[in-house]
Design a protein around this motif. Structure first.
Motif, PDB file in Angstrom:
ATOM      1  N   GLN A 193      82.674 116.728  -5.723  1.00 36.86           N
ATOM      2  CA  GLN A 193      81.754 116.268  -4.689  1.00 36.86           C
ATOM      3  C   GLN A 193      81.204 114.907  -5.114  1.00 36.86           C
ATOM      4  O   GLN A 193      80.801 114.732  -6.275  1.00 36.86           O
ATOM      5  CB  GLN A 193      80.580 117.238  -4.494  1.00 36.86           C
ATOM      6  CG  GLN A 193      80.963 118.605  -3.965  1.00 36.86           C
ATOM      7  CD  GLN A 193      81.522 119.533  -5.036  1.00 36.86           C
ATOM      8  OE1 GLN A 193      81.111 119.486  -6.184  1.00 36.86           O
ATOM      9  NE2 GLN A 193      82.493 120.340  -4.660  1.00 36.86           N
ATOM     10  N   LYS A 196      79.011 111.207  -3.314  1.00 34.60           N
ATOM     11  CA  LYS A 196      78.214 110.712  -2.190  1.00 34.60           C
ATOM     12  C   LYS A 196      78.831 109.413  -1.665  1.00 34.60           C
ATOM     13  O   LYS A 196      79.351 108.617  -2.451  1.00 34.60           O
ATOM     14  CB  LYS A 196      76.783 110.451  -2.643  1.00 34.60           C
ATOM     15  CG  LYS A 196      76.031 111.701  -3.051  1.00 34.60           C
ATOM     16  CD  LYS A 196      74.597 111.371  -3.383  1.00 34.60           C
ATOM     17  CE  LYS A 196      73.757 112.529  -3.816  1.00 34.60           C
ATOM     18  NZ  LYS A 196      74.178 113.853  -3.577  1.00 34.60           N
ATOM     19  N   SER A 215      82.418 109.373   4.519  1.00 36.13           N
ATOM     20  CA  SER A 215      82.869 110.754   4.517  1.00 36.13           C
ATOM     21  C   SER A 215      84.276 110.828   5.098  1.00 36.13           C
ATOM     22  O   SER A 215      84.549 110.246   6.147  1.00 36.13           O
ATOM     23  CB  SER A 215      81.910 111.612   5.338  1.00 36.13           C
ATOM     24  OG  SER A 215      82.325 112.954   5.305  1.00 36.13           O
ATOM     25  N   THR A 217      84.993 116.246  -1.680  1.00 33.02           N
ATOM     26  CA  THR A 217      84.066 116.120  -0.569  1.00 33.02           C
ATOM     27  C   THR A 217      83.221 114.869  -0.746  1.00 33.02           C
ATOM     28  O   THR A 217      82.605 114.694  -1.792  1.00 33.02           O
ATOM     29  CB  THR A 217      83.155 117.354  -0.483  1.00 33.02           C
ATOM     30  OG1 THR A 217      83.976 118.529  -0.421  1.00 33.02           O
ATOM     31  CG2 THR A 217      82.240 117.290   0.720  1.00 33.02           C
ATOM     32  N   ILE A 218      83.217 114.021   0.273  1.00 34.36           N
ATOM     33  CA  ILE A 218      82.373 112.828   0.275  1.00 34.36           C
ATOM     34  C   ILE A 218      81.214 113.114   1.215  1.00 34.36           C
ATOM     35  O   ILE A 218      81.402 113.280   2.421  1.00 34.36           O
ATOM     36  CB  ILE A 218      83.151 111.577   0.738  1.00 34.36           C
ATOM     37  CG1 ILE A 218      84.407 111.372  -0.107  1.00 34.36           C
ATOM     38  CG2 ILE A 218      82.241 110.335   0.671  1.00 34.36           C
ATOM     39  CD1 ILE A 218      85.360 110.307   0.431  1.00 34.36           C
ATOM     40  N   GLU A 219      79.995 113.230   0.650  1.00 28.15           N
ATOM     41  CA  GLU A 219      78.810 113.578   1.473  1.00 28.15           C
ATOM     42  C   GLU A 219      78.153 112.352   2.033  1.00 28.15           C
ATOM     43  O   GLU A 219      78.074 111.324   1.401  1.00 28.15           O
ATOM     44  CB  GLU A 219      77.815 114.352   0.606  1.00 28.15           C
ATOM     45  CG  GLU A 219      78.404 115.628   0.062  1.00 28.15           C
ATOM     46  CD  GLU A 219      77.494 116.286  -0.969  1.00 28.15           C
ATOM     47  OE1 GLU A 219      76.606 115.616  -1.534  1.00 28.15           O
ATOM     48  OE2 GLU A 219      77.699 117.475  -1.217  1.00 28.15           O
TER      49      GLU A 219
END
Length: 167
Positions: free
Chosen positions: A55, A57, A143, A165-167
């Protein structure tokens, strides 16, 4: 037995990137390690990654420290499913050309492959031999559904892939 591994490694370094490095990728671009705001260690095993998912950001620059603890060459490649499918096809095609050219690589233009349309110039891939360490630093833009994967022939299909996962 060692020569096929060397040949495979050379083939993997010589494969297409699947993106124009001057434009980057929709999900981000390579960055210098000094810009990283976080370091994540990823262990490449036969046939898995630890951790199994990642994960980040949007806007974050991550330095991935990669350690191949497996008995085979492995790759850490960032991309979406379609990019991985294309990369796998190209790796298989290139591997065949390398093996048929022999160990002296006659007829292969390594300069074009290393720097032109057939190079890993996109910065989204690191190939590691057994026991080898490497790094990849990446700034994630927006994202997007992407994966980290090993595209050595058969490894992705055996489960050497994880969601990023790119938040």
């Amino acid at each position: 037995m060692k020569h096929p591994f060397i040949a495979a490694a050379l083939a993997l370094f010589s494969l297409p990137v699947l993106a124009d490095s001057s434009h980057g990728f929709a999900f981000g671009e390579p960055a210098p390690a000094a810009k990283a705001t976080r370091t994540v260690e990823v262990v490449l095993k036969d046939i898995s990654f630890e951790p199994k998912s990642l994960q980040v950001k949007a806007g974050e620059t991550v330095r991935f420290v990669l350690i191949n603890q497996g008995q085979l060459p492995h790759e850490f490649n960032l991309g979406d499913k379609a990019m991985h499918v294309e990369h796998q096809k190209q790796m298989i095609a290139m591997q065949g050309k390398l093996f048929t050219a022999g160990m002296n690589h006659e007829g292969m233009d390594h300069n074009q492959m290393a720097h032109g349309e057939h190079g890993h110039a996109g910065g989204n891939t690191v190939l590691l031999q057994p026991g080898q360490r490497g790094e990849l630093t990446w700034t994630f833009r927006t994202s997007a559904p992407i994966e980290f994967a090993c595209n050595v022939p058969g490894h992705y299909q055996a489960g050497m892939v994880g969601p990023l996962t790119i938040e």
